[in-house]
Design an enzyme around this catalytic site. Structure first.
Site, mmCIF file in Angstrom:
data_model
loop_
_atom_site.group_PDB
_atom_site.id
_atom_site.type_symbol
_atom_site.label_atom_id
_atom_site.label_comp_id
_atom_site.label_asym_id
_atom_site.label_seq_id
_atom_site.Cartn_x
_atom_site.Cartn_y
_atom_site.Cartn_z
ATOM 1 N N HIS A 1 -10.438 -1.435 5.744
ATOM 2 C CA HIS A 1 -10.029 -0.852 7.020
ATOM 3 C C HIS A 1 -10.656 0.511 7.284
ATOM 4 C CE1 HIS A 1 -7.461 0.764 3.918
ATOM 5 N NE2 HIS A 1 -7.159 1.781 4.707
ATOM 6 N N ASP A 2 -11.307 1.101 6.285
ATOM 7 C CA ASP A 2 -11.932 2.418 6.441
ATOM 8 C C ASP A 2 -13.452 2.347 6.520
ATOM 9 O OD1 ASP A 2 -9.596 3.911 6.485
ATOM 10 O OD2 ASP A 2 -9.550 4.195 4.317
ATOM 11 N N GLU B 1 -7.047 3.902 -5.156
ATOM 12 C CA GLU B 1 -8.165 4.336 -4.323
ATOM 13 C C GLU B 1 -8.585 5.725 -4.792
ATOM 14 O OE1 GLU B 1 -9.287 4.985 0.382
ATOM 15 O OE2 GLU B 1 -7.410 5.780 -0.414
ATOM 16 N N ASP C 1 0.853 -1.185 0.000
ATOM 17 C CA ASP C 1 0.000 0.000 0.000
ATOM 18 C C ASP C 1 0.894 1.241 0.000
ATOM 19 O OD1 ASP C 1 -2.080 1.834 0.413
ATOM 20 O OD2 ASP C 1 -3.134 0.469 1.766
ATOM 21 N N ASP D 1 -2.997 4.883 -2.389
ATOM 22 C CA ASP D 1 -3.955 5.548 -1.516
ATOM 23 C C ASP D 1 -4.367 6.904 -2.093
ATOM 24 O OD1 ASP D 1 -5.260 5.597 1.188
ATOM 25 O OD2 ASP D 1 -3.984 7.360 1.439
#
Length: 541
Positions: free
Chosen positions: A314-315, A240, A93, A188
């Site tokens: 995770h968000d 993302e 990531d 990200d």
């Protein structure tokens, strides 16, 4: 690429091996046999680079070294090697929109070094833009008498991609990991990296219209491709995308443009946002949910592009708690939504705990929370709302819902650690551990294992076209995957009541059911949160 089935790991909450209450890289290595048995073939791990951990690793202070919290670079080498032995690749990531303010670049900027000040955005006068974590997007530096831009936390300073030296540094970061044998790259909030030439106040909202899918973002990503991962074979990339449009998303993923391989879009995960605002609650709008997914699927299909298939990460809160009924129909809620998502057109991403139906955190005091965004919003919301209301909002929206540690067994601390973990376990009253799931052939885990095997083995699901039906039905979700003269129908009931529908059962056979259904008829009575996967032959296209 289409053979990939990705398992996302949030390392802090996966498995602790050094007894500090925090998961680590060796914990991932320890559970590789478990993941191989599940059937996944790529692991995406959220950031493990050196970080102050103000935003759980998304505030990177050193892109080329591993945070001691998680282990060492030698541990990463072992992970890559051991995973490869089991047919599993590794995705890292990358947070390239911003660095931690603890990064040496920013520290040099704070000392007035002009070179490194130009790595970021320092301005004499701030705009009225708002941080995505609440408050102003600018922080004042008294020693410089200037403000710097941070679209997220004040300790996450935005990088200036318009500076060629910054771009060269970031290409070096990506290539460093590729040379180590990483074959997956997740970027990200990558669509935020292009900022405007002129910074101005936003009289409409919070400033995002000026930097989302910014003026040179496609140019930047094409250049990143050609200077890094585009020079390798079989690298899976996923970007993302924050608050993007479908038109831009298609451009990012269009293979002829050579930007990204696939994209994460979040529009379908805002259907329970009142007024499109995360911290305002409403019941999910399932017609909007289906319509958005259909629009994205069909537009991607029209351009031979692919999207990531996910509901959990995770968000996000857990989908089985968010869209289902995890108290009365825990198995059905967990299996329905994963099936609906993973059999569409794209690359499936299963998030740790999803394979055992792990629910939301069910925290009941602010002291339970650790997420910086949630703590910031609590302080903001409590100014105008009562404690009970604010905690209810956090219970449904907090990122900590997806970050509670994995419950491996019924030992102390659920086998995650020998110490009290960094974040508490879910307080759901019917929690099932991994051990519980493995022992029960009718568990969520064993269903997910069959689902993953089906997805990986079926050419129809990997390569077939997709078509949607009854999008205006309030809770019924139906789509078909077609290839040559074969069709796979996916039929789901997203409600806690039965649903009767007409169904063409001609030459049809059930290949997966979460209710144990074995027979079909032309009239189906779907049970609450039932999903049915049906294969048909000789369908005229």
């Amino acid at each position: 690429m289409l053979n990939r089935f990705v398992y996302q790991i949030y390392p802090k909450s996966f498995k602790d091996t050094n007894d500090d209450g925090i998961g680590d890289i060796k914990g991932i290595i320890e559970k590789l046999d478990y993941l191989q048995d599940l059937g996944i073939n790529m692991i995406w791990t959220t950031p493990v680079f050196v970080s102050p951990q103000n935003d759980n690793g998304y505030d990177v202070a050193d892109y080329r070294n591993i945070d001691p919290l998680f282990g060492t670079m030698d541990d990463v080498d072992v992970l890559i090697e051991e995973a490869s032995k089991r047919g599993i690749d590794i995705m890292f990531d990358f947070v390239l929109n911003h660095t931690s303010t603890a990064h040496e670049w920013f520290q040099k900027a704070l000392k007035g070094d002009k070179k490194y000040m130009d790595y970021y955005f320092f301005k004499e006068k701030p705009t009225n833009w708002q941080s995505k974590f609440g408050g102003s997007a600018w922080k004042y530096v008294e020693s410089l008498d200037l403000y710097y831009l941070h679209l997220f936390d004040p300790t996450q300073a935005d990088l200036n991609w318009e500076n060629p030296e910054v771009f060269e540094e970031l290409c070096g970061v990506v290539n460093f990991s590729l040379e180590k044998g990483i074959t997956g790259l997740r970027f990200d909030v990558i669509n935020l990296v292009s900022k405007p030439d002129v910074f101005e106040d936003d009289d409409v909202w919070d400033g995002r219209r000026f930097y989302t899918d910014g003026p040179r973002v496609h140019e930047h990503l094409h250049a990143l491709n050609t200077h890094t991962f585009g020079t390798y074979e079989d690298i899976l990339t996923v970007g993302e995308l924050s608050s993007t449009t479908i038109d831009h998303a298609v451009k990012y993923a269009d293979p002829t443009r050579h930007e990204l391989g696939t994209v994460f879009g979040f529009h379908h995960l805002k259907v329970d946002y009142k007024n499109n605002r995360k911290w305002e609650l409403k019941d999910p709008d399932f017609v909007q949910f289906k319509t958005l997914l259909a629009e994205w699927q069909l537009e991607m299909q029209a351009h031979n592009a692919y999207m990531a298939l996910f509901l959990n990460n995770h968000d996000q809160p857990r989908a089985n708690s968010r869209f289902g009924d995890d108290l009365n129909y825990p198995f059905e809620s967990a299996t329905l939504y994963s099936t609906l998502m993973f059999l569409m057109r794209g690359i499936p991403y299963i998030y740790q705990g999803e394979e055992i139906g792990l629910p939301n955190a069910y925290f009941n005091t602010i002291d339970d929370y650790r997420d910086i965004e949630s703590l910031n919003m609590y302080r903001e919301l409590i100014q105008t709302q009562d404690e009970k209301t604010v905690l209810d909002i956090l219970n449904k929206r907090s990122r900590d819902n997806g970050r509670t540690p994995m419950p491996w067994n019924h030992d102390q601390f659920y086998g995650f650690s020998t110490q009290n973990p960094w974040l508490g376990f879910t307080k759901h009253p019917q929690l099932k551990t991994v051990e519980d799931n493995l022992k029960d052939p009718a568990s969520v885990y064993h269903y997910m294992k069959r689902l993953i095997a089906l997805r990986k083995s079926s050419q129809i699901l990997k390569e077939g076209s997709i078509h949607f039906s009854e999008l205006n039905h309030p809770t019924r979700f139906i789509y078909s995957r077609m290839l040559s003269d074969e069709t796979i129908d996916v039929v789901g009931n997203m409600s806690n009541t039965t649903d009767t529908l007409d169904f063409d059962a001609t030459d049809a056979s059930i290949i997966l059911s979460n209710t144990g259904r074995t027979e079909l008829s032309n009239t189906l009575v779907l049970q609450p949160f039932e999903v049915l996967v049906v294969h048909k032959k000789n369908v005229a296209l």
